[in-house]
Design an enzyme around this catalytic site. Structure first.
Site, PDB file in Angstrom:
ATOM      1  N   PHE A 348       0.821  -1.204   0.000  1.00 53.76           N
ATOM      2  CA  PHE A 348       0.000   0.000   0.000  1.00 53.76           C
ATOM      3  C   PHE A 348       0.859   1.259   0.000  1.00 53.76           C
ATOM      4  CE2 PHE A 348       0.786   0.150   4.540  1.00 53.76           C
ATOM      5  CZ  PHE A 348       0.636   1.479   4.882  1.00 53.76           C
ATOM      6  N   LYS A 349       2.100   1.115   0.413  1.00 53.36           N
ATOM      7  CA  LYS A 349       2.962   2.289   0.500  1.00 53.36           C
ATOM      8  C   LYS A 349       3.419   2.783  -0.874  1.00 53.36           C
ATOM      9  CE  LYS A 349       4.097   1.155   5.196  1.00 53.36           C
ATOM     10  NZ  LYS A 349       5.047   0.659   6.194  1.00 53.36           N
TER      11      LYS A 349
END
Length: 545
Positions: A348-349
């Site tokens: 998700f980063k």
């Protein structure tokens, strides 16, 4: 300092352009008037210094005779005197005596013989000056002058019974006595006084020339209009302040490069940009990238142009394998999953770090600078940061990860990158140990400045900023524009992700609740629930982030 301005609306722009052009035009017109006035003064000066000439019987162009020195010969008709209210050259009140002079050729000239005080208006009070017989008078030819209609002038009607006038109305003075004179006054010169009264030489040649002041004033008005317009459209860059309140406030570019504040705090916006509820329907129709520009630009405005920022955002999310970037999947009734794994490293980063890497490069290239990025990771941040920064000439990146405490996939994503600017360091300890080392480096200001350290962890505000967007994206998909208030359940480690949700709420996104899900390493949960911020053993879990 770089100045930025918002795009103006059409009506204020048109009004400002009109005002500036009008004021500028009037300013140049006053400069033209100044030149004209100087030319007039020069002509009058030349005429008043010339030798006297005889005034012709017939004059076709009276303007050509104004202020010329003339001589006239004839006999005064004292019975037809007219009185013009005037001050003497010393400022005393009284009258100028206008007397017809009958010339041998039959023409009549109205001669301004000079000034007398109020008490000497009647001829019997100045008999010595009531000369009979032919005389020659030398003086200045003057055009009639009317004050009527001049702004700011209050002019009384002539008292025809007493033959008193308040302006140089030669025509009506002549009609009062049934005369048809040459349409010029002749103001008697100082040496033309006969007896003691009236006193000749009352002509005052004083031409006010304020045109340069007027021009300057108009130019100032135009400049003021422009400045007001620019100030009203100037973008004040967002300032960022430390959570500990002792570090210098920075702008966006400085915050991106600084990472951790020098007082050990985190940089956060000084104020929250507001998204009005009326804007939500418009935002709901946007693609993810366009929405990202709309939501994030208030945080960067004044540091990066909107066009440049939009290009960086679109480049960043072109690397994702789903056109929605963070697609929303329906799991059940009123249950949805926001997929944050469509970036290059499936973490998700990627959502934030793909943008952050490009922001770093853009800022550094513009400033001809370089940066050394130091970060700590339990897996996600390291692989995503390396993917975003690899191969960028202005960046060297050092990632610390706990040895044996990251997944094999993430370890390989980090350690198999061959770019010369990427360095991986395995630390014998936990993620918290890695993070402590990173913070220690940032708090060593001498070392920090020497190597120009930068951060990619969530201590960098740009990380949080980029994550705000998918809260808006998901909420709008769920009907936020129609009043639907979503509940977000957020798996989180150090609460950076859920803080982005809190930021979205502060910006005006209607969110019912934020639910924080944490693993067994629950220091922040304990701190918020019970005030317990004590350090305990770290447990390996299936959700290391």
């Amino acid at each position: 300092m770089k100045l930025s301005f918002q795009k103006p609306e059409l009506l204020p722009l048109i009004i400002t352009i009109f005002a500036v052009l009008l004021c500028t035009g009037l300013g140049f017109w006053q400069l033209h008037r100044m030149d004209w006035k100087q030319d007039l003064k020069d002509r009058i000066a030349a005429r008043t210094m010339a030798e006297a000439v005889s005034l012709p019987t017939s004059i076709n162009a009276p303007d050509d005779w104004d202020y010329r020195v003339v001589s006239v010969t004839g006999i005064f008709d004292h019975s037809k005197e007219t009185y013009l209210t005037a001050q003497s050259t010393n400022g005393n009140g009284g009258y100028q005596i206008i007397t017809p002079l009958n010339r041998a050729d039959g023409s009549v000239v109205m001669v301004n013989r000079g000034w007398v005080p109020y008490v000497m208006r009647k001829p019997e009070t100045r008999l010595e000056g009531q000369i009979a017989g032919e005389v020659t008078i030398t003086g200045l030819a003057r055009l009639p002058w009317l004050k009527t209609g001049v702004a700011g002038m209050l002019v009384f009607d002539a008292d025809l019974t007493e033959k008193i006038f308040f302006e140089g109305d030669l025509v009506n003075m002549a009609l009062l006595h049934g005369l048809q004179p040459i349409l010029l006054f002749v103001d008697a010169a100082p040496n033309q006084t006969i007896g003691d009264w009236p006193k000749g030489g009352q002509t005052v040649i004083k031409m006010v020339d304020n045109h340069l002041t007027y021009a300057f004033t108009w130019f100032i008005f135009g400049a003021i209009a422009l400045v007001i317009f620019l100030l009203s459209h100037r973008i004040t860059p967002m300032k960022y302040i430390s959570t500990r309140g002792r570090a210098e406030a920075l702008n966006f570019e400085e915050v991106v490069l600084a990472g951790l504040a020098r007082d050990g705090g985190l940089y956060v916006p000084q104020s929250w940009p507001q998204i009005a509820s009326g804007d939500l329907p418009r935002l709901a129709k946007m693609s993810y990238s366009d929405l990202a520009v709309e939501i994030m630009y208030p945080y960067v405005e004044g540091s990066i142009t909107r066009t440049e920022f939009a290009e960086l955002v679109h480049q960043s999310y072109a690397t994702f394998d789903d056109e929605d970037v963070t697609p929303l999947r329906k799991l059940g009734e009123d249950e949805y999953l926001l997929e944050l794994f469509h970036g290059p490293t499936h973490a998700f980063k990627d959502v934030a770090l793909q943008l952050l890497g490009r922001l770093f490069e853009s800022i550094l290239v513009k400033n001809k600078d370089e940066i050394t990025i130091v970060g700590a990771t339990s897996g996600d941040t390291g692989s995503a940061a390396i993917a975003a920064c690899q191969g960028r000439d202005a960046i060297q990146i050092y990632m610390l990860h706990p040895d044996g405490r990251v997944s094999d996939v993430q370890r390989r994503q980090m350690t198999t990158v061959s770019s010369n600017n990427v360095f991986n360091i395995a630390v014998d300890g936990t993620f918290d140990d890695c993070q402590a080392l990173v913070k220690a480096l940032f708090n060593d200001h001498e070392f920090r400045d020497k190597h120009n350290l930068g951060a990619v962890n969530s201590i960098n505000w740009a990380r949080v900023m980029a994550q705000i967007v998918y809260y808006f994206f998901a909420a709008l998909k769920l009907g936020a524009a129609d009043g639907v208030r979503a509940v977000f359940a957020v798996p989180t480690g150090n609460f950076g992700d859920v803080y982005a949700g809190y930021a979205a709420m502060q910006m005006g996104l209607p969110i019912e609740k934020l639910v924080v899900a944490t693993n067994d390493n629950d220091i922040l949960y304990r701190a918020l629930s019970d005030g317990d911020y004590s350090r305990r053993d770290v447990h390996a879990t299936i959700s290391p982030a």
